[in-house]
Design a protein around this motif. Structure first.
Motif, PDB file in Angstrom:
ATOM      1  N   TYR A   1     -21.005   7.617   0.995  1.00  0.00           N
ATOM      2  CA  TYR A   1     -20.182   8.805   0.817  1.00  0.00           C
ATOM      3  C   TYR A   1     -19.452   9.256   2.080  1.00  0.00           C
ATOM      4  CZ  TYR A   1     -22.883   9.190  -3.497  1.00  0.00           C
ATOM      5  OH  TYR A   1     -23.472   8.944  -4.703  1.00  0.00           O
TER       6      TYR A   1
ATOM      7  N   VAL B   1     -14.691  20.856  -2.628  1.00  0.00           N
ATOM      8  CA  VAL B   1     -13.855  19.649  -2.512  1.00  0.00           C
ATOM      9  C   VAL B   1     -13.296  19.476  -1.106  1.00  0.00           C
ATOM     10  CG1 VAL B   1     -13.213  19.788  -4.955  1.00  0.00           C
ATOM     11  CG2 VAL B   1     -11.719  20.827  -3.240  1.00  0.00           C
TER      12      VAL B   1
ATOM     13  N   GLY C   1     -12.786  15.890   0.656  1.00  0.00           N
ATOM     14  CA  GLY C   1     -11.647  15.139   0.141  1.00  0.00           C
ATOM     15  C   GLY C   1     -10.327  15.715   0.601  1.00  0.00           C
TER      16      GLY C   1
ATOM     17  N   SER D   1     -11.185  13.193  -8.685  1.00  0.00           N
ATOM     18  CA  SER D   1     -12.652  13.247  -8.681  1.00  0.00           C
ATOM     19  C   SER D   1     -13.221  13.475 -10.072  1.00  0.00           C
ATOM     20  CB  SER D   1     -13.134  14.364  -7.737  1.00  0.00           C
ATOM     21  OG  SER D   1     -12.781  14.079  -6.403  1.00  0.00           O
TER      22      SER D   1
ATOM     23  N   SER E   1     -13.827   7.478  -7.515  1.00  0.00           N
ATOM     24  CA  SER E   1     -13.300   8.378  -6.483  1.00  0.00           C
ATOM     25  C   SER E   1     -14.263   8.571  -5.317  1.00  0.00           C
ATOM     26  CB  SER E   1     -12.936   9.732  -7.089  1.00  0.00           C
ATOM     27  OG  SER E   1     -14.070  10.317  -7.698  1.00  0.00           O
ATOM     28  N   TRP E   2     -15.572   8.278  -5.520  1.00  0.00           N
ATOM     29  CA  TRP E   2     -16.522   8.399  -4.407  1.00  0.00           C
ATOM     30  C   TRP E   2     -16.157   7.466  -3.253  1.00  0.00           C
ATOM     31  CZ3 TRP E   2     -19.346   4.154  -2.842  1.00  0.00           C
ATOM     32  CH2 TRP E   2     -19.368   3.062  -3.722  1.00  0.00           C
TER      33      TRP E   2
ATOM     34  N   PHE F   1     -13.288   9.816  -1.596  1.00  0.00           N
ATOM     35  CA  PHE F   1     -13.560  11.233  -1.339  1.00  0.00           C
ATOM     36  C   PHE F   1     -15.043  11.534  -1.163  1.00  0.00           C
ATOM     37  CE2 PHE F   1      -9.582  11.835  -4.065  1.00  0.00           C
ATOM     38  CZ  PHE F   1      -8.749  11.826  -2.961  1.00  0.00           C
TER      39      PHE F   1
ATOM     40  N   VAL G   1     -17.653  14.159  -3.586  1.00  0.00           N
ATOM     41  CA  VAL G   1     -17.005  15.318  -4.197  1.00  0.00           C
ATOM     42  C   VAL G   1     -17.287  15.399  -5.696  1.00  0.00           C
ATOM     43  CG1 VAL G   1     -14.777  16.356  -4.761  1.00  0.00           C
ATOM     44  CG2 VAL G   1     -15.241  15.596  -2.431  1.00  0.00           C
ATOM     45  N   PRO G   2     -17.201  14.295  -6.466  1.00  0.00           N
ATOM     46  CA  PRO G   2     -17.516  14.405  -7.893  1.00  0.00           C
ATOM     47  C   PRO G   2     -18.941  14.889  -8.146  1.00  0.00           C
ATOM     48  CG  PRO G   2     -16.397  12.340  -7.438  1.00  0.00           C
ATOM     49  CD  PRO G   2     -16.736  12.942  -6.112  1.00  0.00           C
TER      50      PRO G   2
ATOM     51  N   SER H   1     -21.982  16.285   1.025  1.00  0.00           N
ATOM     52  CA  SER H   1     -20.722  15.723   1.479  1.00  0.00           C
ATOM     53  C   SER H   1     -20.699  15.696   2.993  1.00  0.00           C
ATOM     54  CB  SER H   1     -19.547  16.572   0.967  1.00  0.00           C
ATOM     55  OG  SER H   1     -19.552  17.817   1.605  1.00  0.00           O
TER      56      SER H   1
END
Length: 394
Positions: free
Chosen positions: A89, A306, A309, A357, A363-364, A367, A370-371, A391
Motif C-alpha cells: 500500500y 482519501v 491518493g 477507488s 486501485s490499491w 492509491f 484508500v478503498p 494509509s
C-alpha cells in the motif's frame, strides 16, 4: 490485549494537511511571478503558513503506529504483516507514481527514449525520493517504517525512554541539523528522516500516552480547568508567534532580499511545524462531534480518508493546468487563474481518487489502501477491494 479506540477525528487533521499541501503547490509559482502585486503578502502567507502537510502527516503516521502497536506484544508475525501491508500500500504506489512522473519529465525534456539510460536514472531517483518534488514525503515515510520496529522495541522495554522520547527526537533532529550544516552537508537534507525526528518522536510520545494526556489536549467544557485553559492559551499564543515570524522572514527574504541564517529558518520552521499538529488535533476534536451532522465536516472527513491518493495524484492536475497560463489581461485575471489551479488540483484529484477507488479492484496499486479506508469508514455495502490497513498518512 484489546485494541485502543479508533480516533475518527484524525481524518479531519489529514484533510487540513492535504488542503495545505495543495495550497502550497498551487501558489508556488505566484511567489515568483506576483511580487509586483498589492496582495503579494497573501501569496507568501498561503505558501508559507500552509507548509504543514509533510510534518503533520509524519506526526500523524507516528502517532497512529505507536497508539496502535505500543500496547501490543512485539512478534515476528505481527511485523511480517506490517511490512507486507506497507509494501503493498505504500512502496508499490510510490514506485508506480515515481515511474509515471519520471516518464512525463523525460518526455517534456525531449530526451531520447533510451531504456539503458532511463532505468539507471529512474532507479536512482526512486532510491532518493527525487522522481518528483512531492514524492520525498513517501520516501521519508518508508525510512521511518524501517525504523519503527527498532524504536518500538526500545520504547516498550525502557519506559523511561518512552517518557522522554519527544525530547530525544528533538535532540537527534538538531544534532543532525548541526552536523549537517557544519560538516556533512548532505544534499536534499529534507528528504532524510532525521530532519523530522522531532515531529516523529512527538507523534510517538502522543500515541503512547494519549489516554493520559488527552484531557490536556482536547478542548471541551469537561476539560476546562484553569490550568488546562492556561496551557491552551500558551500553546495557541506560541504557535501564532512562531507562525507569524516564519511567514515574516520568508516575506522579507523574497520581497526585500533580507538574509537570515539557516539556524533562524530551522528554529522557526521546527517550532511552527511541531506545534501545528497539536493545534490541528484540537480543532479536529472540536469539529469531531459534527462529522455526522454537518455536510462540510463530513466532506472534510472524506477528504482525509482519501488524502494519500490525492497527495500522489494532484501534481498531475497542476501539470496540465499550467499548460494553459493566462495571456495578458488584468491582475485580477491572474489572481483568478491561480485560484483556479488550487480548485482544480483539489477538486479533480478528490473526484478521480474517489471514483477509481470505488469502481475498480486494482486501485490499491496506485492509491494504496484508500478503498479499504473508504469501506472501513463508511461501511460500503460492496465488499472492500482489499483488507483494511493504515494509509501512508495514517
Amino acid at each position: 490485549m484489546e485494541r485502543r479506540a479508533k480516533l475518527s477525528e484524525l481524518d479531519l487533521v489529514r484533510a487540513i494537511a492535504i488542503f495545505g499541501v495543495i495550497m502550497v503547490h498551487s501558489v508556488s509559482f505566484a511567489t515568483l511571478d506576483m511580487k509586483e502585486t498589492s496582495i503579494y503578502g497573501l501569496y507568501n502567507f498561503l505558501n508559507i503558513f500552509f507548509k504543514i502537510g509533510t510534518t503533520t502527516f509524519i506526526m500523524l503516521s507516528s502517532f497512529v503506529l505507536f497508539y496502535n502497536y505500543y500496547p501490543q506484544p512485539l512478534t515476528v508475525q505481527r511485523f511480517a504483516k506490517f511490512y507486507r501491508k506497507r509494501f503493498a500500500y505504500i512502496v508499490i504506489p510510490y514506485i508506480l507514481f515515481s515511474a509515471l512522473y519520471f516518464v512525463i519529465r523525460w518526455y517534456e525534456n525531449d530526451k531520447a527514449w533510451d531504456l539503458s539510460a532511463m532505468f539507471p536514472q529512474l532507479w536512482d531517483e526512486i532510491l532518493h525520493g527525487k522522481a518528483y518534488t512531492h514524492l520525498y514525503f513517501v520516501f521519508i515515510n518508508i525510512q521511518l517504517y524501517l525504523l519503527f520496529p527498532i524504536l518500538l522495541f526500545l520504547l516498550q522495554r525502557a519506559k523511561w525512554l518512552a517518557a522522554v522520547s519527544f525530547l530525544l527526537g528533538v535532540a537527534l533532529q538538531w544534532a543532525f541539523f548541526h552536523y549537517n550544516r557544519e560538516y556533512w552537508q548532505v544534499a536534499n537534507r529534507g528528504s532524510w528522516s532525521p530532519s523530522y525526528f522531532g515531529q516523529y518522536f512527538l507523534g510517538a510520545w502522543l500515541g503512547i500516552y494519549f489516554d493520559r494526556i488527552k484531557s490536556w489536549l482536547i478542548i471541551s467544557k469537561a476539560n476546562a480547568k484553569l490550568s488546562r485553559i492556561i496551557a491552551w492559551v500558551i500553546l495557541w499564543g506560541t504557535w501564532i508567534a512562531f507562525g507569524a515570524s516564519y511567514v515574516t522572514i520568508w516575506y522579507n527574504a523574497r520581497l526585500h532580499g533580507t538574509r537570515y541564517s539557516q539556524l533562524t529558518y530551522d528554529l522557526l520552521w521546527d517550532g511552527y511545524t511541531m506545534l501545528m499538529p497539536l493545534i490541528l488535533m484540537q480543532v479536529a476534536f472540536l469539529l469531531g462531534s459534527r462529522m455526522n451532522s454537518s455536510f462540510l465536516v463530513g466532506r472534510m472527513r472524506h477528504l482525509g480518508v482519501v488524502s494519500f491518493g490525492v497527495y500522489l495524484f494532484h501534481p498531475l492536475v497542476l501539470m496540465v493546468y499550467r499548460k494553459f497560463p493566462v495571456e495578458g489581461g488584468g491582475t485580477m485575471i491572474h489572481h483568478l487563474w491561480y485560484a483556479g489551479g488550487f480548485v482544480c488540483a483539489l477538486g479533480i484529484s478528490w473526484v478521480v481518487v474517489t471514483v477509481i477507488s470505488r469502481l475498480t479492484n486494482w486501485s490499491w496499486l496506485i492509491f494504496g489502501n484508500v478503498p479499504g479506508q473508504l469501506q472501513a469508514t463508511y461501511g460500503d455495502k460492496e465488499k472492500a477491494k482489499q483488507p483494511a490497513a493504515p494509509s501512508a498518512s495514517a
